[in-house]
Design a protein around this motif. Structure first.
Motif, short mmCIF file in Angstrom:
data_model
loop_
_atom_site.label_atom_id
_atom_site.label_comp_id
_atom_site.label_asym_id
_atom_site.label_seq_id
_atom_site.Cartn_x
_atom_site.Cartn_y
_atom_site.Cartn_z
N ASP A 128 0.83 -1.20 0.00
CA ASP A 128 0.00 0.00 0.00
C ASP A 128 0.87 1.25 0.00
O ASP A 128 0.44 2.31 -0.46
N ASN A 129 2.11 1.16 0.45
CA ASN A 129 3.01 2.31 0.44
C ASN A 129 3.27 2.83 -0.98
O ASN A 129 3.52 4.02 -1.16
N ASP A 130 3.19 1.95 -1.96
CA ASP A 130 3.43 2.34 -3.35
C ASP A 130 2.24 3.09 -3.95
O ASP A 130 2.34 3.64 -5.04
N LEU A 131 1.11 3.09 -3.26
CA LEU A 131 -0.12 3.66 -3.82
C LEU A 131 -0.49 5.01 -3.23
O LEU A 131 -1.51 5.58 -3.57
N PHE A 132 0.32 5.55 -2.34
CA PHE A 132 0.03 6.84 -1.72
C PHE A 132 0.65 7.98 -2.53
O PHE A 132 1.41 8.78 -2.02
N GLN A 133 0.35 8.05 -3.82
CA GLN A 133 0.96 9.06 -4.66
C GLN A 133 0.10 10.31 -4.78
O GLN A 133 0.61 11.42 -4.77
N THR A 134 -1.22 10.13 -4.91
CA THR A 134 -2.08 11.30 -5.08
C THR A 134 -2.62 11.81 -3.75
O THR A 134 -2.87 13.00 -3.61
N ASP A 135 -2.81 10.93 -2.79
CA ASP A 135 -3.32 11.31 -1.47
C ASP A 135 -2.37 10.80 -0.40
O ASP A 135 -1.71 9.78 -0.57
N SER A 136 -2.35 11.47 0.73
CA SER A 136 -1.53 11.02 1.85
C SER A 136 -2.25 9.89 2.59
O SER A 136 -3.45 9.65 2.39
N LYS A 137 -1.51 9.20 3.44
CA LYS A 137 -2.11 8.15 4.26
C LYS A 137 -3.24 8.72 5.10
O LYS A 137 -4.29 8.11 5.25
N ASP A 138 -3.02 9.91 5.66
CA ASP A 138 -4.06 10.54 6.49
C ASP A 138 -5.35 10.73 5.70
O ASP A 138 -6.43 10.43 6.19
N THR A 139 -5.22 11.22 4.48
CA THR A 139 -6.40 11.49 3.66
C THR A 139 -7.12 10.21 3.30
O THR A 139 -8.35 10.13 3.38
N ILE A 140 -6.37 9.19 2.92
CA ILE A 140 -7.00 7.93 2.52
C ILE A 140 -7.69 7.25 3.69
O ILE A 140 -8.84 6.82 3.58
N TYR A 141 -7.01 7.15 4.83
CA TYR A 141 -7.60 6.42 5.95
C TYR A 141 -8.65 7.23 6.70
O TYR A 141 -9.37 6.70 7.53
N ALA A 142 -8.78 8.52 6.38
CA ALA A 142 -9.84 9.34 6.97
C ALA A 142 -11.14 9.23 6.17
O ALA A 142 -12.19 9.61 6.65
N ASP A 143 -11.04 8.70 4.97
CA ASP A 143 -12.20 8.59 4.07
C ASP A 143 -12.42 7.12 3.75
O ASP A 143 -11.61 6.50 3.06
N THR A 144 -13.53 6.56 4.22
CA THR A 144 -13.76 5.12 4.04
C THR A 144 -13.86 4.72 2.57
O THR A 144 -13.44 3.62 2.22
N SER A 145 -14.39 5.58 1.72
CA SER A 145 -14.49 5.20 0.30
C SER A 145 -13.11 5.16 -0.35
O SER A 145 -12.83 4.28 -1.17
N LYS A 146 -12.22 6.09 0.02
CA LYS A 146 -10.85 6.06 -0.51
C LYS A 146 -10.11 4.84 0.02
O LYS A 146 -9.34 4.22 -0.72
N GLU A 147 -10.33 4.50 1.28
CA GLU A 147 -9.68 3.32 1.84
C GLU A 147 -10.18 2.05 1.14
O GLU A 147 -9.40 1.14 0.84
N LYS A 148 -11.47 2.00 0.86
CA LYS A 148 -12.04 0.85 0.15
C LYS A 148 -11.42 0.72 -1.24
O LYS A 148 -11.09 -0.38 -1.68
N ASN A 149 -11.26 1.85 -1.94
CA ASN A 149 -10.63 1.83 -3.26
C ASN A 149 -9.17 1.37 -3.17
O ASN A 149 -8.69 0.65 -4.05
N LEU A 150 -8.47 1.80 -2.12
CA LEU A 150 -7.09 1.37 -1.92
C LEU A 150 -7.03 -0.15 -1.75
O LEU A 150 -6.21 -0.82 -2.39
N ARG A 151 -7.90 -0.69 -0.90
CA ARG A 151 -7.93 -2.15 -0.70
C ARG A 151 -8.25 -2.88 -2.01
O ARG A 151 -7.64 -3.92 -2.31
N ALA A 152 -9.18 -2.35 -2.79
CA ALA A 152 -9.54 -2.98 -4.07
C ALA A 152 -8.35 -2.98 -5.03
O ALA A 152 -8.10 -3.97 -5.74
#
Length: 151
Positions: free
Chosen positions: A38-62
């Motif tokens: 998942d570290n390779d996928l934090f290019q457009t958003d930060s970890k904070d942004t992704i894990y603060a938004d459940t839909s972004k986190e779901k997209n990351l997992r997908a």
């Protein structure tokens, strides 16, 4: 070839273990080793942004699951380096592994919350979780509650 699924709290040592596993496996096998992180996928958003938004986190997992699915073959050892804290998600990955007719093992990086917090603080500011996200959100306490207690 096999899939190695790493799971654990943020900053619990998963990426360190993934690198150590790759190094060790390279000495004992001729097969290529691929780390899907998942570290390779934090290019457009930060970890904070992704894990603060459940839909972004779901997209990351997908995205991670899709990358793992594409990488699984009889010619590659795949290491999945992500939080993988949702039991149902780990089961979906298990089913993908079985459909690829290969094996899987799960490695739980079981670091105490206090140690993970210390490791987070030692990271470079660009890759660290913010104090507000790390402490006040579900990232640590909430995720810690979701991991089963292994005996």
């Amino acid at each position: 070839m096999p899939l190695i699924v790493l799971c654990g709290l943020p900053c619990s040592g998963k990426s360190t273990r993934a690198a150590e596993l790759r190094e060790s496996l390279q000495k004992s096998t001729i097969l290529p080793i691929m780390i899907v992180s998942d570290n390779d996928l934090f290019q457009t958003d930060s970890k904070d942004t992704i894990y603060a938004d459940t839909s972004k986190e779901k997209n990351l997992r997908a995205t991670i699951k899709s990358d793992v699915h594409r990488a699984l073959s009889k010619e590659v050892v795949v290491i999945m380096d992500a939080q993988n804290y949702i039991k149902g998600y780990r089961y979906e990955v298990y089913c993908i592994t079985k459909s690829a007719k290969t094996t899987q093992c799960t490695v739980w990086c079981n670091s105490p919350i206090s140690e993970a917090k210390t490791w987070n603080e030692a990271r470079d500011a660009a890759v660290r979780y913010s104090e507000a996200t790390y402490v006040n959100r579900r990232l640590i306490v909430g995720l810690a509650l979701q991991f089963p207690k292994l005996i």
